[in-house]
Motif scaffolding. Structure first.
Motif, PDB file in Angstrom:
ATOM      1  N   ILE A   1       0.937  -0.851  -0.262  1.00  0.00           N
ATOM      2  CA  ILE A   1      -0.291  -0.231  -0.114  1.00  0.00           C
ATOM      3  C   ILE A   1       0.999   1.344  -0.028  1.00  0.00           C
ATOM      4  CG2 ILE A   1      -0.046  -0.092   2.450  1.00  0.00           C
ATOM      5  CD1 ILE A   1      -3.489   1.502   2.154  1.00  0.00           C
ATOM      6  N   CYS A   2       0.218   1.924  -0.828  1.00  0.00           N
ATOM      7  CA  CYS A   2       1.309   3.335  -0.974  1.00  0.00           C
ATOM      8  C   CYS A   2       0.335   4.424  -2.041  1.00  0.00           C
ATOM      9  CB  CYS A   2       3.161   3.104  -1.428  1.00  0.00           C
ATOM     10  SG  CYS A   2       2.240   1.980  -3.114  1.00  0.00           S
TER      11      CYS A   2
ATOM     12  N   PHE B   1      -7.480   4.289   0.550  1.00  0.00           N
ATOM     13  CA  PHE B   1      -6.897   3.496   0.010  1.00  0.00           C
ATOM     14  C   PHE B   1      -6.706   1.982   1.224  1.00  0.00           C
ATOM     15  CE2 PHE B   1      -3.166   5.183  -2.620  1.00  0.00           C
ATOM     16  CZ  PHE B   1      -4.244   5.405  -3.871  1.00  0.00           C
ATOM     17  N   LEU B   2      -7.681   2.697   2.512  1.00  0.00           N
ATOM     18  CA  LEU B   2      -7.720   0.948   3.084  1.00  0.00           C
ATOM     19  C   LEU B   2      -8.769   0.432   3.420  1.00  0.00           C
ATOM     20  CD1 LEU B   2      -6.008   2.911   6.569  1.00  0.00           C
ATOM     21  CD2 LEU B   2      -4.736   0.745   5.572  1.00  0.00           C
ATOM     22  N   PRO B   3      -8.493  -0.588   3.367  1.00  0.00           N
ATOM     23  CA  PRO B   3      -9.930  -1.728   3.972  1.00  0.00           C
ATOM     24  C   PRO B   3     -10.473  -1.054   4.694  1.00  0.00           C
ATOM     25  CG  PRO B   3      -7.727  -3.409   3.859  1.00  0.00           C
ATOM     26  CD  PRO B   3      -7.373  -1.721   3.244  1.00  0.00           C
ATOM     27  N   VAL B   4     -11.907  -1.398   4.445  1.00  0.00           N
ATOM     28  CA  VAL B   4     -12.859  -0.235   5.388  1.00  0.00           C
ATOM     29  C   VAL B   4     -13.066  -0.901   6.728  1.00  0.00           C
ATOM     30  CG1 VAL B   4     -15.248  -0.361   5.948  1.00  0.00           C
ATOM     31  CG2 VAL B   4     -15.000  -0.572   3.581  1.00  0.00           C
ATOM     32  N   ASP B   5     -12.719  -2.272   6.587  1.00  0.00           N
ATOM     33  CA  ASP B   5     -12.758  -2.988   8.536  1.00  0.00           C
ATOM     34  C   ASP B   5     -11.466  -2.385   8.973  1.00  0.00           C
ATOM     35  OD1 ASP B   5     -11.368  -4.525   6.508  1.00  0.00           O
ATOM     36  OD2 ASP B   5     -10.919  -6.159   7.544  1.00  0.00           O
ATOM     37  N   ILE B   6     -10.467  -2.013   8.230  1.00  0.00           N
ATOM     38  CA  ILE B   6      -8.950  -1.536   8.726  1.00  0.00           C
ATOM     39  C   ILE B   6      -9.270   0.039   8.745  1.00  0.00           C
ATOM     40  CG2 ILE B   6      -6.375  -0.587   9.243  1.00  0.00           C
ATOM     41  CD1 ILE B   6      -6.709  -3.766   7.206  1.00  0.00           C
ATOM     42  N   ARG B   7      -9.676   0.676   7.937  1.00  0.00           N
ATOM     43  CA  ARG B   7     -10.026   2.112   8.532  1.00  0.00           C
ATOM     44  C   ARG B   7     -10.716   2.653   9.577  1.00  0.00           C
ATOM     45  NH1 ARG B   7     -13.868   4.190   3.688  1.00  0.00           N
ATOM     46  NH2 ARG B   7     -12.261   2.665   2.902  1.00  0.00           N
ATOM     47  N   ARG B   8     -11.805   1.950   9.662  1.00  0.00           N
ATOM     48  CA  ARG B   8     -12.543   2.052  11.513  1.00  0.00           C
ATOM     49  C   ARG B   8     -12.192   1.988  12.156  1.00  0.00           C
ATOM     50  NH1 ARG B   8     -17.861  -0.028   8.167  1.00  0.00           N
ATOM     51  NH2 ARG B   8     -18.910   0.857   7.046  1.00  0.00           N
ATOM     52  N   ARG B   9     -10.694   1.328  12.371  1.00  0.00           N
ATOM     53  CA  ARG B   9     -10.322   0.950  13.845  1.00  0.00           C
ATOM     54  C   ARG B   9     -10.019   2.477  14.895  1.00  0.00           C
ATOM     55  NH1 ARG B   9      -7.289  -4.570  14.228  1.00  0.00           N
ATOM     56  NH2 ARG B   9      -6.773  -3.583  15.871  1.00  0.00           N
ATOM     57  N   ASN B  10     -10.583   2.332  15.086  1.00  0.00           N
ATOM     58  CA  ASN B  10      -9.313   3.805  15.666  1.00  0.00           C
ATOM     59  C   ASN B  10      -8.454   3.246  16.904  1.00  0.00           C
ATOM     60  OD1 ASN B  10     -11.248   3.087  18.162  1.00  0.00           O
ATOM     61  ND2 ASN B  10     -12.560   4.501  17.702  1.00  0.00           N
TER      62      ASN B  10
ATOM     63  N   LEU C   1       0.798   4.175  11.211  1.00  0.00           N
ATOM     64  CA  LEU C   1       1.702   3.196  10.789  1.00  0.00           C
ATOM     65  C   LEU C   1       1.015   1.471  10.878  1.00  0.00           C
ATOM     66  CD1 LEU C   1       4.435   3.143   9.713  1.00  0.00           C
ATOM     67  CD2 LEU C   1       5.278   2.466  12.026  1.00  0.00           C
ATOM     68  N   PHE C   2       0.108   1.534  11.948  1.00  0.00           N
ATOM     69  CA  PHE C   2      -0.136  -0.343  11.803  1.00  0.00           C
ATOM     70  C   PHE C   2      -0.972  -0.322  11.125  1.00  0.00           C
ATOM     71  CE2 PHE C   2      -1.888  -3.641  14.086  1.00  0.00           C
ATOM     72  CZ  PHE C   2      -0.682  -4.822  13.744  1.00  0.00           C
ATOM     73  N   LYS C   3      -1.463   0.512  10.643  1.00  0.00           N
ATOM     74  CA  LYS C   3      -2.818  -0.180   9.881  1.00  0.00           C
ATOM     75  C   LYS C   3      -2.393  -0.171   8.581  1.00  0.00           C
ATOM     76  CE  LYS C   3      -6.460   3.102  11.928  1.00  0.00           C
ATOM     77  NZ  LYS C   3      -7.601   3.967  11.777  1.00  0.00           N
ATOM     78  N   LEU C   4      -0.970   0.609   7.870  1.00  0.00           N
ATOM     79  CA  LEU C   4      -0.393   0.589   6.383  1.00  0.00           C
ATOM     80  C   LEU C   4      -0.379  -0.980   6.413  1.00  0.00           C
ATOM     81  CD1 LEU C   4       1.203   4.270   6.711  1.00  0.00           C
ATOM     82  CD2 LEU C   4      -0.348   2.830   5.204  1.00  0.00           C
ATOM     83  N   VAL C   5       0.592  -0.964   7.881  1.00  0.00           N
ATOM     84  CA  VAL C   5       1.112  -2.549   7.873  1.00  0.00           C
ATOM     85  C   VAL C   5       0.361  -3.814   7.999  1.00  0.00           C
ATOM     86  CG1 VAL C   5       2.426  -4.093   9.566  1.00  0.00           C
ATOM     87  CG2 VAL C   5       3.375  -1.739   9.054  1.00  0.00           C
TER      88      VAL C   5
ATOM     89  N   GLU D   1       5.007   7.372   1.862  1.00  0.00           N
ATOM     90  CA  GLU D   1       4.054   6.488   2.853  1.00  0.00           C
ATOM     91  C   GLU D   1       4.360   5.758   2.717  1.00  0.00           C
ATOM     92  OE1 GLU D   1       1.404   8.233   5.901  1.00  0.00           O
ATOM     93  OE2 GLU D   1       0.540   8.548   4.111  1.00  0.00           O
ATOM     94  N   GLY D   2       3.915   3.658   3.350  1.00  0.00           N
ATOM     95  CA  GLY D   2       3.473   3.061   2.754  1.00  0.00           C
ATOM     96  C   GLY D   2       3.854   1.873   3.315  1.00  0.00           C
ATOM     97  N   ALA D   3       3.822   0.670   3.298  1.00  0.00           N
ATOM     98  CA  ALA D   3       4.339  -0.289   3.976  1.00  0.00           C
ATOM     99  C   ALA D   3       4.235  -1.473   2.680  1.00  0.00           C
ATOM    100  CB  ALA D   3       2.812  -0.584   5.037  1.00  0.00           C
ATOM    101  N   ALA D   4       4.955  -2.656   2.169  1.00  0.00           N
ATOM    102  CA  ALA D   4       4.909  -3.937   1.996  1.00  0.00           C
ATOM    103  C   ALA D   4       5.973  -4.946   2.359  1.00  0.00           C
ATOM    104  CB  ALA D   4       5.843  -3.341   0.494  1.00  0.00           C
TER     105      ALA D   4
END
Lengths: 363, 400
Positions: B15-16, B59-68, B73-77, B224-227
């Motif tokens: 994700i980038c 860009f984040l999947p909805v389930d990850i985006r909604r987490r607070n 950084l960890f959302k990207l991972v 920024e991003g993660a791979a």
């Protein structure tokens, strides 16, 4: 997994600089008394601390060059040079050497200073030197530069598991033939942010302890480095690293079953009085030495140094814990005891119920 | 060092700024587009800002985006690692029965985990968060192990801009040494004002979109991003239908031992890392189909890299993908490794975006347009702050 011979050792901490002062502190059962002044919201206070003096770095690095280095880098350089000196490898080394530096906090003072310098309207005036020195691999880079060593250089930061990880990587590099020798060590420095945290504990007790119970951790900082080569090809002045294991604790960690002593990295920061007895079964004698070097994430590097000294001396040093409650909880022996099997383990529990265990033996 | 066995890669995720997944990122690379902008995650009163390549929330999947309950950084991972595990045909549940290691490179995931605390302490006694809690929240390796209840060893590599490359190379060692059945390896970094202003203070940021290897290059842009890659042991790949995406053939690392912030002008350190990686992989440089260069767009880096490529790997097409993603620091090496493996599969490499005018001082020049490739082996290299060099030799998996 390959075994590694420990051919040199360099330590600097609250006990002083060098292996002989560490031995002296272990024999006396204490390090020299020190305190640190901590700025808090209620004004300055003092607290016991085991801080390291890097003045002996003058033996190795010119005054002009030293001015470029922050305290964290000086600790790393001093630990590294002492270890290489001890191994007779400071000036020249056979083959290729890798450098691995483990840290829990990294160059905390620089990072804090640089972050503060960016607050409010001073955003354009961040110091490039401070920023450069705040990068976690700066200290390992300076070591490589001063040693003119072009082998692989690695910095790892896995909080209290950093040392076990660095040692595991060192064994893999030796096994792969990537390097002939590894200079590997742990470094952490004290800064006011950490002092503030420690002081906050005084009102709360160590994490998980009874509310209001005094905190047990003693602030610590320092560096402990080792020179490792393949066992079998080289004799270990300080014995052999037989294995490094780490991972998640499966409910309860079966301790070593060989009956040999175990040095615990119990430093009073992470509810260790409850967690070690709850999570680990240990049949052998237990030693705790955090009273000599203090509480810091890379404390396991100091435990390894103490294990190596114990093995070469054939005696387990009397424990030096941060408080009598440790002695009672773990049944720590006061007199030195002979090491019969010639083997020792160093166990550190991590922050999320993970563990790192080192097993050392005589040659 | 003698040649070692290839290590199978069974899944990849990314994700980038270029895309929410590896596939969409590759489409962007082949289309040759980019759209960097001023930093959005922090306010900055200064003029002449360098544009950044941030990852949009969408860009984040909805389930990850909604987490607070987890930091950015960890959302990207989590997004990249989830994609990689799916790509490998596995579920998170599968992982719990295996010895799974996690090896990630990062910078802000460790250095910046105290940022809020640094800002507030000691002025406010209300800012109490223990170092342990801060570590567990922000260190991407620790967070992933905790999130997925993994059991194996963990390692966070902090070798600045080569951390992602180092992490994958070290993870391959874990598989070869039999320490793990499977390793989740890669890198991640997020946009932070501390790193932004740090690089600004070093005066190596371009106020225009970066131009790697171009005559007019003026510096880098941050991204920024993660791979993430999923590496599996031969025992594991042998007990299920093959799903191999490629392989890690070799890894080399070295130190310049020259200067903290300037690369060695001779390029000797980088050459050592290239030689080590080729030696470990057992392949000759003539077998390398293309090179994914570090190519930051800074004057020194691109000049020295160009000289080393001309000398040590002559005639091999190369490019930098930082024109599409910005410099993602601890994630960069991992991102470029997954891009390289995807290029091998697609048999096509992208143009070096931002490169237009050849620099007469550079003895080798990157590709200006997308190009088809024939070979089965790629080389991806990273040069880092502190003089770290790291190189991966990547195969298309035909060896598995």
């Amino acid at each position: 997994m390959i075994r590694a011979a420990i051919t040199g050792m360099g330590v600097v901490g609250g006990f002083g600089c060098g292996v002989s002062l560490l031995k002296q502190a272990l024999e006396k059962g204490r390090s020299p008394d020190q305190t640190v002044r901590i700025s808090t919201e209620k004004g300055d206070i003092t607290a016991p601390a085991l801080l390291a003096d890097t003045a002996p770095l003058a033996r190795y690095v010119s005054r002009k060059a030293r001015r470029r280095f922050d305290h964290y880098t000086r600790l790393a350089l001093l630990g590294g040079f002492l270890a290489l000196d001890d191994a007779g490898m400071r000036e020249s080394r056979p083959g290729r050497m890798g450098i691995i530096l483990a840290t829990g906090y990294g160059p905390t003072c620089n990072t804090a200073d640089f972050t503060h310098s960016l607050t409010s309207d001073s955003v354009s005036f961040g110091s490039p030197t401070r920023f450069s020195n705040s990068v976690h691999n700066a200290a390992a880079a300076y070591l490589a530069i001063l040693l003119r060593e072009k082998g692989p250089s690695l910095s790892v930061s896995q909080f209290d598991m950093s040392v076990a990880q660095a040692l595991l990587t060192a064994l893999i590099w030796l096994s792969e033939g990537r390097v002939d020798t590894v200079l590997v060590g742990g470094v952490d420095e004290y800064c006011n942010v950490l002092g503030h945290y420690r002081q906050t504990l005084d009102g709360r007790g160590s994490a998980g302890a009874v509310q209001g119970e005094p905190a047990l951790a003693v602030i610590g900082e320092g560096a402990a480095f080792f020179v490792l080569s393949k066992a079998g090809e080289t004799a270990g002045t300080y014995g052999i690293i037989e294995s490094v294991s780490m991972g998640k604790i499966p409910g309860r960690l079966p301790g070593p079953d060989d009956g040999s002593p175990v040095i615990l990295g119990a430093d009073g920061y992470t509810d260790c009085l409850n967690r070690y007895p709850r999570l680990v079964s240990i049949s052998g004698t237990i030693g705790v030495y955090t009273g000599v070097y203090g509480g810091l994430p890379v404390g396991q590097a100091f435990d390894m140094a103490i294990a190596a000294l114990s093995l070469t001396g054939g005696m387990l040093y009397p424990s030096v814990s941060p408080g009598t409650v440790f002695d009672d909880t773990f049944g720590l022996p006061r007199p030195a005891i002979p090491l019969k099997p010639g083997r020792l383990h160093c166990l550190k529990l991590g922050s999320s119920d993970d563990y790192g265990m080192l097993t050392l033996s005589v040659n | 060092m003698t040649p070692r066995l290839p290590v199978a890669v069974t899944g990849m995720g990314c994700i980038c700024h270029a895309g929410a997944t590896l596939n969409t990122s590759m489409q962007t690379l082949y289309r040759g587009v980019r759209n960097p902008g001023p930093p959005a995650v922090f306010k900055c009163p200064l003029e002449d800002l360098s544009p950044v390549f941030e990852v949009p929330q969408t860009f984040l999947p909805v389930d990850i985006r909604r987490r607070n309950d987890i930091p950015w950084l960890f959302k990207l991972v989590l997004a990249a690692a989830s994609e990689a595990i799916r790509h490998a045909g596995r579920t998170i549940r599968d992982l719990r029965d295996l010895r799974v290691g996690v090896c990630l490179g990062t910078n802000v995931g460790t250095a910046m985990n105290n940022e809020t605390y640094y800002r507030n302490c000691p002025e406010s006694g209300e800012s109490f968060v223990s170092p342990r809690e801060r570590f567990l929240q922000s260190n991407p390796t620790a967070a992933l192990v905790r999130e997925w209840h993994l059991s194996g060893p963990t390692l966070t590599v902090v070798t600045a801009c080569s951390a992602g490359t180092d992490a994958i190379g070290l993870a391959a060692g874990w598989i070869r040494e039999g320490i793990c059945d499977l390793v989740i390896a890669g890198g991640a970094d997020a946009m932070y004002q501390v790193t932004y202003h740090g690089f600004r203070s070093l005066m190596i940021m371009d106020t225009d979109p970066c131009r790697p290897f171009d005559r007019r290059r003026k510096g880098m842009n941050l991204g920024e991003g993660a791979a993430v890659m999923v590496l599996e042991s031969p025992e594991l790949t042998g007990i299920r239908p093959p799903r191999v995406q490629g392989s890690i053939l070799g890894y080399g690392a070295s130190a310049d031992a020259y200067h903290l912030t300037s690369p060695d002008p001779t390029g000797a350190g980088l050459e050592l890392a290239i030689d080590d990686a080729l030696r470990e992989s057992g392949v000759s440089f003539q077998e390398v189909a293309f090179i994914n260069a570090h190519g930051t767009g800074t004057d020194d880096n691109d000049r020295i890299e160009s000289q080393v490529l001309a000398r040590r790997l002559p005639g091999i097409p190369f490019f930098s993908t930082k024109g599409y993603t910005g410099h993602t620091l601890g994630a960069a090496g991992a991102m470029e490794a997954v891009f390289s493996m995807a290029c091998l599969k697609n048999r096509k490499i992208p143009a070096c975006l931002g490169y237009e005018e050849p620099d007469p001082m550079l003895p080798s020049r990157p590709v200006r347009e997308n190009r088809s490739i024939r070979g089965r082996i790629a080389l991806s290299e990273s040069l880092a702050f502190g003089g770290n060099n790291a190189v991966l030799i990547i195969g298309d998996g035909a060896d598995q």
